[in-house]
Design an enzyme around this catalytic site. Structure first.
Site, PDB file in Angstrom:
ATOM      1  N   GLU A 294      -6.175  -1.465  -0.004  1.00 58.69           N
ATOM      2  CA  GLU A 294      -7.099  -0.605  -0.335  1.00 58.69           C
ATOM      3  C   GLU A 294      -6.596   0.428  -1.390  1.00 58.69           C
ATOM      4  O   GLU A 294      -5.805   1.371  -0.837  1.00 58.69           O
ATOM      5  CB  GLU A 294      -7.610   0.003   0.940  1.00 58.69           C
ATOM      6  CG  GLU A 294      -8.332  -0.784   1.840  1.00 58.69           C
ATOM      7  CD  GLU A 294      -9.709  -1.179   1.765  1.00 58.69           C
ATOM      8  OE1 GLU A 294     -10.450  -0.823   0.618  1.00 58.69           O
ATOM      9  OE2 GLU A 294     -10.428  -1.427   2.531  1.00 58.69           O
TER      10      GLU A 294
ATOM     11  N   CYS B  70     -10.505   8.294  -3.092  1.00 58.41           N
ATOM     12  CA  CYS B  70     -10.289   7.200  -3.937  1.00 58.41           C
ATOM     13  C   CYS B  70     -11.551   6.749  -4.775  1.00 58.41           C
ATOM     14  O   CYS B  70     -11.658   6.235  -5.573  1.00 58.41           O
ATOM     15  CB  CYS B  70      -9.873   6.013  -2.968  1.00 58.41           C
ATOM     16  SG  CYS B  70     -10.903   5.735  -1.658  1.00 58.41           S
TER      17      CYS B  70
END
Ligand code: NAD
Length: 478
Positions: free
Chosen positions: A224, A259
């Protein structure tokens, strides 16, 4: 909303290098014993964690706030984990049910199914920006799937890492769940061992290191990662005020240390000035004009990151194309404070702000004539983790979302595709591989094992003979 509450917190202790092997060995032995297999055991572990998090919520919020968060955002992070756990407790047994698959008529008497088999011992490396939820959410999926799990939280959020150690030792079975604390050196050592699966959340550069280490043992890996997630504003059709507000929400939540934050905006030159004004109004509406001593405004995680971020804020001496600050630009690196900042007239190709993920509260605006120019620009870069588009033009939306590859897409909103855990969350290309959240974590942290069973095989043997050599089946073929 105090920034630094007063409760005592446990101390952060780095794991000794020589203990890493023993932790791995202990969990590998428990895994082999089959302890984590029964669904009832998994449920007990998740329920204990759920109740423990509620019990120790004040400690967790305080640790998050001590690391760098606002109390408001820290409480939201705890809520996110509780929500995920509750969903798993209610649904994980159904998600794990074997799936029967279709068969052709010739073998309809046989059965064929997919079963979710745990991998074994999983190493979960997590970052500092959501240090609690990004450690816990993969772990929940791993526990529900029947794995043993070792947390490796970030050394850059030591208070939260210490709380994770406390929670794991207090509420989870020490035979099957453990924590390794430490920096690059400790993690490198851990990565030398043969894990059955590695879950990694963090930067793309370290993602490469993790994948290379995993390759040595052919260990499957969830990555991720991050990247520059753009927002395209089609001002001709969208509601500019709502678009600006939702972008400000995503950009300045956690002071931009997300993110899937909006890394930069693309709009037409003709709307730029109007957009700048609305963005400023929305920032002031959320945080007032004074963020320096506003406890709702998060800090930057450490001075090194604060210095990295401010070095990208253009000054009078910056090269042409670096952009111009139209709002904010205030900072105090020693206090880890950077105020919300808008930079305009940014050259998408050459500005320092456009070279890598900003991961801080600076919002660049770049202008392009239309969506085609934006598509060409975005697709010339690494595939982003998120793509945002604000428009009421369905053809434009369809064009942009099919031509731009990204981990996820959010249309006329921000962050929501992450918050809805019925959607898989993950990246593509440079922004990652694999996905998790809700039942997608079960898919990620389990091996999907195919099981075919020949039923009535004695009776069927006469029919099945046609597949053996010498059957002359080929002579009957057209
Ligand atoms: P990071 O890569 O520096 O650190 C992440 C983890 O890796 C930490 O636990 C750290 O101790 C460990 N680590 C650091 N260097 C290592 C090395 N050389 N070898 C092995 N392990 C090492 O990331 P970060 O700064 O903590 O997090 C920010 C990045 O993470 C941003 O790029 C952001 O976009 C990304 N991120 C992605 C997601 C997502 O879900 N896709 C979520 C949050 C953050």
């Amino acid at each position: 909303f105090e920034r630094l509450p007063k409760i005592d917190l446990p101390a952060y202790t780095e794991t000794k290098i020589e203990d890493i092997f023993d932790i791995h060995e202990k969990l590998a032995t428990s895994w082999k014993s089959g302890k984590t297999r029964p669904l009832e055991y998994r449920k007990e572990q998740m329920a204990a964690l759920y109740n423990g998090i509620i019990e120790d919520a004040p400690l967790i919020v305080e640790a998050l706030a001590r690391d760098f968060k606002s109390v408001f955002e820290a409480a939201l992070e705890v809520q996110l984990v509780l929500h995920e756990l509750k969903d798993f407790l209610e649904n994980f047994e159904a998600w794990l049910a074997p799936v029967s698959v279709a068969r052709p008529i010739s073998i309809i008497m046989d059965s064929a199914k997919i079963v979710y088999e745990p991998f074994g011992v999983i190493l979960g490396i997590s970052p500092w920006n959501f240090p609690f939820s990004l450690a816990m959410i993969p772990a929940i999926g791993a526990i529900a799937s029947g794995n043993c799990f070792v947390f490796k939280p970030s050394e850059m959020s030591p208070n939260t890492s210490a709380i994770i150690s406390l929670l794991v030792s207090k509420y989870l079975d020490p035979d099957c769940f453990s924590v390794i604390n430490g920096d690059k050196e400790v993690t490198t050592k851990a990565l030398e061992l043969k894990w059955d699966f590695i879950s990694y959340t963090g930067s793309s550069s370290v993602g490469r290191v993790v994948l290379a280490a995993a390759a040595k043992h052919l260990t499957p890996t969830l990555l991720e990662l991050g990247g520059k997630s753009p927002a395209y504003i089609d001002d001709e059709t969208c509601d500019l005020r709502i678009a600006a507000r939702r972008i400000v929400w995503a950009k300045f939540f956690n002071a931009g240390q997300i993110c899937i934050t909006v890394d930069y905006i693309i709009c037409r030159p003709s709307v730029r000035e109007k957009l700048e004004k609305i963005l400023q109004e929305e920032i002031i509406g959320f945080y007032t004009n004074e963020t320096e001593d506003n406890p709702d405004w998060p800090l930057i995680v450490n001075e090194r990151h604060a210095q990295r971020i401010v070095s990208n804020i253009p000054t009078e001496n910056s090269p042409a194309g670096s952009g111009r600050v139209v709002y904010g630009g205030k900072y105090d690196v020693s206090k880890r404070y950077i105020g919300p900042t808008i930079v305009t007239e940014v050259d998408p190709h050459n500005a320092p702000l456009m070279q890598s993920e900003i991961f801080g509260p600076i919002l660049p605006i770049v202008t392009m004539e239309n969506e085609d120019e934006a598509i060409e620009y975005i697709t010339s870069k690494d595939k982003p983790l998120a793509f945002y588009v604000f428009s009421d033009n369905s053809k434009l939306i369809e064009k942009m979302t099919t031509q731009i590859s990204s981990g996820g897409v959010c249309i006329n909103d921000t962050l929501m595709h992450h918050n809805l855990n019925t959607l898989p969350f993950g990246g593509v290309g440079e922004s990652g591989m694999g996905s998790c959240h809700g039942r997608h974590s079960i898919e990620q942290f389990s091996h999907k094992k195919s099981i075919y069973q020949a039923n009535n095989y004695r009776q069927m043997e006469n029919v099945m003979k046609v597949r053996y050599p010498g059957s002359k089946l080929h002579e009957a073929l057209p």
